[in-house]
Design an enzyme around this catalytic site. Structure first.
Site, mmCIF file in Angstrom:
data_model
loop_
_atom_site.group_PDB
_atom_site.id
_atom_site.type_symbol
_atom_site.label_atom_id
_atom_site.label_comp_id
_atom_site.label_asym_id
_atom_site.label_seq_id
_atom_site.Cartn_x
_atom_site.Cartn_y
_atom_site.Cartn_z
ATOM 1 N N GLU A 240 0.636 -1.067 0.106
ATOM 2 C CA GLU A 240 -0.103 -0.003 -0.091
ATOM 3 C C GLU A 240 0.857 1.388 -0.056
ATOM 4 O OE1 GLU A 240 -2.689 -0.114 3.381
ATOM 5 O OE2 GLU A 240 -3.716 -1.746 2.574
ATOM 6 N N GLU B 239 -5.805 -8.259 1.357
ATOM 7 C CA GLU B 239 -6.546 -7.921 2.636
ATOM 8 C C GLU B 239 -7.788 -7.577 2.318
ATOM 9 O OE1 GLU B 239 -4.638 -4.661 4.772
ATOM 10 O OE2 GLU B 239 -2.607 -5.385 4.314
HETATM 11 C C1 FCB Z 1 -4.409 -1.984 5.771
HETATM 12 C C2 FCB Z 1 -2.996 -2.201 6.426
HETATM 13 C C3 FCB Z 1 -3.181 -3.364 7.406
HETATM 14 C C4 FCB Z 1 -4.164 -3.197 8.352
HETATM 15 C C5 FCB Z 1 -5.554 -2.769 7.706
HETATM 16 C C6 FCB Z 1 -6.435 -2.906 8.618
HETATM 17 O O1 FCB Z 1 -4.351 -0.756 5.204
HETATM 18 O O2 FCB Z 1 -2.330 -2.809 5.140
HETATM 19 O O3 FCB Z 1 -1.757 -3.455 8.022
HETATM 20 O O4 FCB Z 1 -3.776 -2.006 9.369
HETATM 21 O O5 FCB Z 1 -5.520 -1.835 6.779
#
Ligand code: FCB
Length: 481
Positions: A208, A389
């Site tokens: 990210e 994620e």
């Molecule tokens: C993302 C991050 C991860 C976690 C989630 C909730 O942006 O990559 O580490 O904090 O959010």
């Protein structure tokens, strides 16, 4: 997914279950419909290809603890957490989930749940703790054991090289604002490819970059806590260069697996049909998505870059040298996608038509996952994708172990992912954020994203209802009806 140790070596996220190919435009792609018309969850029957990677994700600073063990030096997050009033509950990742010492039982737990793929990150300050950047064998040994432990349990390792914990000594030498950072990162990546490249099937370069740029350098809400638009542009360019140089180092190494970037993407929708809302949406899409996707996947910055804030554009332009775009954009084997929330724009500014998660920033819109996957498929040459994620914090007032909201969230997002596959997206895997409740950056321990509850006093782990539900999904290779 349950592959033997041998299959796990060669497979990687680009090599599993490529059944769905081709591109069918969806009716709900980002920017083409209004928020109201995409509100219904897709009715596509959940279907996942054989060999689909069912995973969970964590990151080093959020779970490991043991910040002084085996020669680790401080990262920018240790410094940030210690600098007062930065973290909601005044905490840090110093102990976190004590995963550094409890990794064996955590891996056993993953095995019991049937998890097939584990996305973890490597703490750079364990590997190169000193200013001389010499490799620290004791730090390396931890990940060596972890990877073997995963393979022994039939779980595919997905190793992220950078999840925000820059060694403080590199920050002191200029950090990501320095062009040297790209070389530092490629060297460190090379060390990891050599050490684990015979066993790790999938490598992720940088987690990210948008969050690093916006929260770390524009808003100062995350490490290193700066408010400097010009610097944020330089940092973005250097992160891109670092990614490209790490991919080149990977190709030059003897590592066997696959490699790709990781973006957090936000489908952008106009709140209504007005011209103003549509224009604001296009700008939001540039800022949220194209600014990050285009350089890495197309090898060029967007043509309309100058629509962004002038200081940031100047930062990018000042950092950019001849030949950089080609360095940034080598082909990768997959594209990692993190999805949390859409962005909805009215002519007057952001709108919030969807319910909010307990973190206060995440609008719940499961179909957004389908939309971003199809958008990447359509606009970036149909790459193999993997969700790295996707998750929510516990609902307010939730009982510790009963999390029906999370089950609902996972179910709807998996249905949306299946919808994307049905419409042609080449999606190979899904990783729920997160395996464990953990240190949620500036929110400290006030937000719990785990499928598994952690009592931070005793470090006792207890699967929540969602963990059991996810285990059933994995067994069925699909979402129960
Ligand atoms: C993302 C991050 C991860 C976690 C989630 C909730 O942006 O990559 O580490 O904090 O959010």
């Amino acid at each position: 997914m349950s592959l033997g140790r041998r299959e796990l070596l060669g497979a990687g996220l680009a090599g599993v279950g490529l059944l769905a190919t081709g591109c069918t435009p969806s009716t709900g792609e980002a920017g083409t419909t209004t928020a109201a018309t995409t509100a219904a969850t897709t009715a596509t029957p959940p279907a996942f290809p054989a060999g689909f990677a069912w995973g969970v994700a964590t990151s080093a600073y959020q779970v490991e603890g043991s910040v002084r063990a085996d020669g680790r030096s401080p990262s920018i997050w240790d410094t940030f957490a210690a600098s007062g009033n930065r973290i909601a509950d005044g905490s840090s990742g110093a102990e976190a989930c004590d995963h550094y010492r409890r990794w064996r039982t955590d891996l056993d737990l993953m095995g019991e749940l049937g998890i097939g793929s584990y996305r973890f990150s490597i703490a750079w300050p364990r590997i190169q703790p000193g200013r001389d950047r010499r490799t620290n064998p004791a730090g390396l040994a931890f990940y060596d054991r972890l990877v073997d432990g995963l393979l022994d349990r039939g779980i595919a390792p997905v190793a992220t090289l950078y999840h925000w914990d820059l060694p403080q000594h590199l920050e002191d030498a200029g950090g990501w604002e320095s062009r040297d950072s790209a070389g530092w990162f490629a060297d460190y990546a090379g060390v990891m490819f050599e050490a684990l490249g015979d066993r790790v099937g999938s490598w992720v370069t940088i987690n990210e970059s948008k969050v690093i740029v916006e929260q770390g350098y524009q808003r100062g809400w995350m490490a290193p806590g700066k408010n400097d638009l010009e610097a944020s542009g330089r940092v973005l360019h250097h992160l891109n260069l670092a990614h490209g140089r790490a991919v080149a180092a990977f190709r030059a190494s003897t590592a066997k697996g696959t490699i790709g970037p990781c973006f957090t993407l936000a489908p952008c929708y106009p709140a209504d049909d007005s011209e103003g809302a549509r224009a604001a949406t296009a700008l939001a899409d540039l800022r949220e998505n194209r600014l990050y996707l285009d350089p890495v996947l197309l090898g060029r910055y967007p043509d309309d870059l100058e629509l962004l804030h002038g200081e940031m554009v100047a930062g990018i332009a000042g950092a950019r040298r001849d030949g950089d775009d080609a360095t940034i954009g080598p082909a990768t084997d997959f594209v990692g996608v993190n999805y949390y929330s859409p962005v909805v724009m009215a002519a007057t500014g952001p709108a919030q038509p969807y319910p909010l998660a307990a973190n206060g920033w995440q609008q719940l819109h499961p179909d957004g996952l389908r939309d971003v996957l199809l958008r990447v498929h359509r606009d970036y040459d149909a790459p193999v994708q993997v969700v790295l994620e996707n998750g929510i914090p516990d609902a307010r007032g939730q009982e510790p172990l009963h999390d029906p909201e999370r089950i609902d969230f996972l179910k709807q997002h998996l249905q949306a992912a299946a919808g994307a596959i049905g419409a042609g997206a080449r999606l190979n895997g899904y990783h729920a954020w997160s395996l464990l409740d953990n240190f949620e950056w500036a929110a400290g321990y006030t937000q719990r994203y785990g499928l598994v509850h952690v009592d931070f006093e005793s470090q006792r782990r207890t699967p929540k209802d969602s963990a059991r539900w996810y285990a059933a999904v994995i067994r069925a290779n699909g979402v129960p009806g």
